[in-house]
Design a protein around this motif. Structure first.
Motif, PDB file in Angstrom:
ATOM      1  N   GLY A  28       0.974  -1.296   0.078  1.00  0.00           N
ATOM      2  CA  GLY A  28       0.242  -0.069  -0.048  1.00  0.00           C
ATOM      3  C   GLY A  28       0.878   1.391   0.032  1.00  0.00           C
ATOM      4  N   GLU A  29       2.171   1.179   0.118  1.00  0.00           N
ATOM      5  CA  GLU A  29       3.006   2.381  -0.072  1.00  0.00           C
ATOM      6  C   GLU A  29       3.433   2.664  -1.266  1.00  0.00           C
ATOM      7  N   GLU A  30       3.706   4.082  -1.570  1.00  0.00           N
ATOM      8  CA  GLU A  30       4.198   4.256  -2.821  1.00  0.00           C
ATOM      9  C   GLU A  30       5.650   3.956  -3.026  1.00  0.00           C
ATOM     10  N   THR A  31       6.221   3.079  -3.554  1.00  0.00           N
ATOM     11  CA  THR A  31       7.611   2.347  -3.675  1.00  0.00           C
ATOM     12  C   THR A  31       7.680   1.893  -4.992  1.00  0.00           C
ATOM     13  N   GLU A  32       8.764   2.003  -5.580  1.00  0.00           N
ATOM     14  CA  GLU A  32       9.364   1.215  -6.737  1.00  0.00           C
ATOM     15  C   GLU A  32      10.343   0.475  -6.152  1.00  0.00           C
ATOM     16  N   VAL A  33      10.978  -0.587  -6.998  1.00  0.00           N
ATOM     17  CA  VAL A  33      11.832  -1.386  -6.713  1.00  0.00           C
ATOM     18  C   VAL A  33      12.896  -1.650  -7.799  1.00  0.00           C
ATOM     19  N   LEU A  34      14.051  -1.328  -7.703  1.00  0.00           N
ATOM     20  CA  LEU A  34      15.077  -1.572  -9.016  1.00  0.00           C
ATOM     21  C   LEU A  34      16.101  -2.677  -8.467  1.00  0.00           C
ATOM     22  N   VAL A  35      16.157  -3.532  -8.965  1.00  0.00           N
ATOM     23  CA  VAL A  35      17.181  -4.526  -8.874  1.00  0.00           C
ATOM     24  C   VAL A  35      18.303  -4.553  -9.795  1.00  0.00           C
ATOM     25  N   VAL A  36      19.371  -4.023  -9.471  1.00  0.00           N
ATOM     26  CA  VAL A  36      20.608  -4.308 -10.408  1.00  0.00           C
ATOM     27  C   VAL A  36      21.554  -5.555 -10.272  1.00  0.00           C
ATOM     28  N   ASP A  37      21.412  -6.452 -11.311  1.00  0.00           N
ATOM     29  CA  ASP A  37      22.061  -7.712 -11.168  1.00  0.00           C
ATOM     30  C   ASP A  37      23.403  -7.546 -11.891  1.00  0.00           C
ATOM     31  N   ASN A  38      24.384  -7.667 -10.922  1.00  0.00           N
ATOM     32  CA  ASN A  38      26.045  -7.585 -11.243  1.00  0.00           C
ATOM     33  C   ASN A  38      26.497  -8.844 -11.852  1.00  0.00           C
ATOM     34  N   ALA A  39      25.789  -9.289 -12.999  1.00  0.00           N
ATOM     35  CA  ALA A  39      26.364 -10.622 -13.635  1.00  0.00           C
ATOM     36  C   ALA A  39      26.255 -11.593 -12.890  1.00  0.00           C
ATOM     37  N   GLU A  81      18.133   5.618 -13.104  1.00  0.00           N
ATOM     38  CA  GLU A  81      16.893   5.122 -13.588  1.00  0.00           C
ATOM     39  C   GLU A  81      15.656   5.279 -12.994  1.00  0.00           C
ATOM     40  N   ALA A  82      15.880   5.778 -11.552  1.00  0.00           N
ATOM     41  CA  ALA A  82      14.876   5.786 -10.381  1.00  0.00           C
ATOM     42  C   ALA A  82      13.837   6.865 -10.712  1.00  0.00           C
ATOM     43  N   ARG A  83      12.635   6.776 -10.440  1.00  0.00           N
ATOM     44  CA  ARG A  83      11.454   7.671 -10.713  1.00  0.00           C
ATOM     45  C   ARG A  83      11.113   8.317  -9.277  1.00  0.00           C
ATOM     46  N   GLY A  84      11.594   8.009  -8.333  1.00  0.00           N
ATOM     47  CA  GLY A  84      10.973   8.553  -7.272  1.00  0.00           C
ATOM     48  C   GLY A  84      12.042   9.510  -6.497  1.00  0.00           C
ATOM     49  N   ASP A  85      11.532  10.561  -5.855  1.00  0.00           N
ATOM     50  CA  ASP A  85      12.026  11.638  -5.228  1.00  0.00           C
ATOM     51  C   ASP A  85      13.179  11.104  -4.097  1.00  0.00           C
ATOM     52  N   TRP A  86      12.949   9.983  -3.664  1.00  0.00           N
ATOM     53  CA  TRP A  86      13.771   9.664  -2.866  1.00  0.00           C
ATOM     54  C   TRP A  86      14.339   8.186  -3.224  1.00  0.00           C
ATOM     55  N   ALA A 172      24.170  -0.119   3.633  1.00  0.00           N
ATOM     56  CA  ALA A 172      23.270  -1.212   3.572  1.00  0.00           C
ATOM     57  C   ALA A 172      21.815  -1.119   3.863  1.00  0.00           C
ATOM     58  N   ALA A 173      21.506   0.203   4.347  1.00  0.00           N
ATOM     59  CA  ALA A 173      20.029   0.588   4.316  1.00  0.00           C
ATOM     60  C   ALA A 173      20.084   2.183   4.586  1.00  0.00           C
ATOM     61  N   MET A 174      20.115   2.991   3.544  1.00  0.00           N
ATOM     62  CA  MET A 174      20.159   4.250   3.641  1.00  0.00           C
ATOM     63  C   MET A 174      19.032   5.251   2.693  1.00  0.00           C
ATOM     64  N   LEU A 175      18.463   6.241   3.331  1.00  0.00           N
ATOM     65  CA  LEU A 175      17.678   6.696   2.544  1.00  0.00           C
ATOM     66  C   LEU A 175      18.009   8.329   2.223  1.00  0.00           C
ATOM     67  N   ILE A 176      18.034   8.880   1.256  1.00  0.00           N
ATOM     68  CA  ILE A 176      18.639  10.012   0.630  1.00  0.00           C
ATOM     69  C   ILE A 176      17.711  10.585  -0.474  1.00  0.00           C
ATOM     70  N   PRO A 177      17.433  11.930  -0.326  1.00  0.00           N
ATOM     71  CA  PRO A 177      16.798  12.547  -1.554  1.00  0.00           C
ATOM     72  C   PRO A 177      17.474  12.353  -2.521  1.00  0.00           C
ATOM     73  N   ARG A 178      16.886  11.916  -3.850  1.00  0.00           N
ATOM     74  CA  ARG A 178      17.425  11.554  -5.109  1.00  0.00           C
ATOM     75  C   ARG A 178      18.267  12.747  -5.871  1.00  0.00           C
ATOM     76  N   GLN A 179      17.790  14.143  -5.678  1.00  0.00           N
ATOM     77  CA  GLN A 179      18.560  14.872  -6.085  1.00  0.00           C
ATOM     78  C   GLN A 179      19.652  15.267  -5.418  1.00  0.00           C
ATOM     79  N   ARG A 180      19.771  15.055  -4.083  1.00  0.00           N
ATOM     80  CA  ARG A 180      20.984  15.212  -3.375  1.00  0.00           C
ATOM     81  C   ARG A 180      21.898  14.314  -3.738  1.00  0.00           C
ATOM     82  N   TYR A 181      21.622  13.074  -3.607  1.00  0.00           N
ATOM     83  CA  TYR A 181      22.370  11.853  -4.186  1.00  0.00           C
ATOM     84  C   TYR A 181      23.280  12.091  -5.643  1.00  0.00           C
ATOM     85  N   LEU A 182      22.373  12.846  -6.596  1.00  0.00           N
ATOM     86  CA  LEU A 182      22.989  12.771  -7.957  1.00  0.00           C
ATOM     87  C   LEU A 182      23.635  14.198  -7.768  1.00  0.00           C
ATOM     88  N   ALA A 183      23.351  15.093  -7.130  1.00  0.00           N
ATOM     89  CA  ALA A 183      23.961  16.498  -6.962  1.00  0.00           C
ATOM     90  C   ALA A 183      25.532  16.174  -6.536  1.00  0.00           C
TER      91      ALA A 183
END
Length: 431
Positions: A28-39, A81-86, A172-183
């Motif tokens: 019920g929460e607004e989330t998306e999940v991106l799994v990056v498979d390192n080969a 690739e993420a679409r979220g703000d976080w 291992a478990a870190m939340l950060i605003p996407r724009q801050r991460y990219l900046a």
């Protein structure tokens, strides 16, 4: 929306459990999940896309890579690739508990100087059913030594729930605003699965921001499951502190003091979170009221080594050997010097002598403390200088006392270590 970024490399069973727990905890929460498979070369490429879509539908994306991009590269790919703000960086050896997201988001609303936030990470329940701390924040000590603050404390210990500002939290478990991460340019891909989170947090500190672990958000962390996790630790550490050592301050002892502990130098030249004299007196007075009071006092303060050893002796006298083993094992986690390891080795040798593998592991830990008088004196001089440079004159005076007491140390404490390594008999029973 929160975009959950999960780098994976093999270990499909871990990834599957992580995705299933994540789906249950974010229903019920607004989330998306991106799994990056390192080969990956196991079942991951075949199984992950189908499971992800069944759990998350269109909110799931599987991003396979032709080569292993490691932790930093995989997260940077997903962030782009993420679409979220976080962005929520998440290891695949984790099991999110329900309700982890809201407290993390709320922390940013309450603290405008918050750079990144993470949940309290807990080990799976131990043999007594207790969850213990895996990650409450990373602290920096002398010689650029980083460690997890209060690792193995029970999850409900008072210091675990105290709000605190930190320089470093785990990726291992870190939340950060996407724009801050990219900046900030994302994680530095020059690291190989280690210390990239330390360096990233240092860049956040450079921007005048701090980090926090939010105890209301809790996730189980199996820890250390990635293949080759420690292979490049020395190189990663050296690179990290060459790049950002000037941005970070010693904060381990500051955190201890804020929690009411008194830093002290052990005879083995380690820094430990000691109890204040008043705390020791209070606990001893309580322990003298009887066995039940002793158990309550020792269990209320796991960092009281004297109390843990007293409790273990009582448990053994009552033939409660499994309880004594548990008490001594936990004591060795909290205070991992020969003062705790030797009693555990002695107990195992007398009560569980068939545990040869366990005894050898304990002796291996003891070998880290083998030293000659000349080398110990040189190390104490170096430690003395470091403590003075760090503005810790009281701890420097403790080092001076250890230098003066060297003959007694080698005739008593060190003799027990030598005996344990030579014969396997850690100490005379009851000493």
């Amino acid at each position: 929306m929160i975009s959950v970024l999960i780098p994976v490399y093999n270990n499909w069973d871990l990834t599957r459990a992580c995705l299933e727990a994540l789906a249950a905890s974010t229903a019920g929460e607004e989330t998306e999940v991106l799994v990056v498979d390192n080969a990956s070369t196991d079942a991951t490429p075949q199984a992950c896309p189908a499971l992800g879509r069944s759990l998350f539908g269109e909110r799931f994306r599987y991003l396979p890579q032709p080569v292993n991009r490691n932790f930093a590269g995989a997260n940077n790919i997903a962030a782009a690739e993420a679409r979220g703000d976080w962005l929520f960086l998440l290891n695949n050896d984790t099991l999110p508990r329900p309700g982890w997201a809201a407290p993390l988001l709320r922390a940013f609303d309450e603290d405008p100087q918050l750079g990144a936030a993470g949940p309290l990470l807990l080990y799976p329940p131990d043999s007594r059913g207790l969850h213990r701390v895996q990650h409450l924040g990373v602290v920096l000590s002398l010689r650029h030594r980083v460690s997890h603050l209060y690792e193995y404390l029970p999850e409900h210990h008072p210091v675990v729930t105290r709000p605190r500002r930190l320089q470093i939290i785990t990726g291992a478990a870190m939340l950060i605003p996407r724009q801050r991460y990219l900046a900030l340019g994302g994680l530095d891909e020059g690291f190989v699965n280690g210390f990239e989170d330390v360096e990233f947090c240092a860049r956040l500190c450079r921007e005048g921001l701090h980090q926090r672990v939010i105890p209301e958000a809790r996730i189980i962390h199996l820890a250390g499951q990635s293949e080759g996790r420690r292979d490049k630790e020395k190189d990663n550490s050296s690179r990290c502190f060459t790049l950002c050592g000037h941005l970070l301050q010693l904060d381990e002892m500051r955190q201890w003091r804020a929690d009411g502990y008194q830093p002290e130098v052990s005879p083995w030249m380690t820094l430990e979170p000691g109890l204040t004299p008043a705390s020791r007196v209070r606990l001893l007075q309580q322990a003298r009221k009887g066995p039940a009071a002793l158990a309550e006092a020792a269990q209320s303060e796991p960092l009281w080594l004297e109390g843990q050893l007293m409790l273990a002796r009582h448990q053994e006298a009552q033939r409660q050997n499994s309880d004594a083993m548990y008490t001594l094992t936990m004591a060795a986690h909290f205070y991992s010097t020969p003062d705790a390891i030797l009693p555990l080795l002695d107990f195992v040798g007398r009560v569980a002598a068939d545990e040869k593998r366990g005894m050898e592991l304990l002796r291996e830990e003891l070998r880290d403390y083998v030293v000659t008088p000349e080398l110990r004196e040189a190390a104490l001089r170096e430690l003395h200088a470091e403590l003075l440079a760090a503005g810790e004159p009281e701890l420097a005076r403790q080092v001076e006392a250890l230098q003066q007491d060297a003959p007694n140390f080698f005739s008593r404490q060190y003799r027990l270590l030598e005996a344990a390594l030579r014969t396997g008999s850690a100490m005379p029973h009851g000493e």
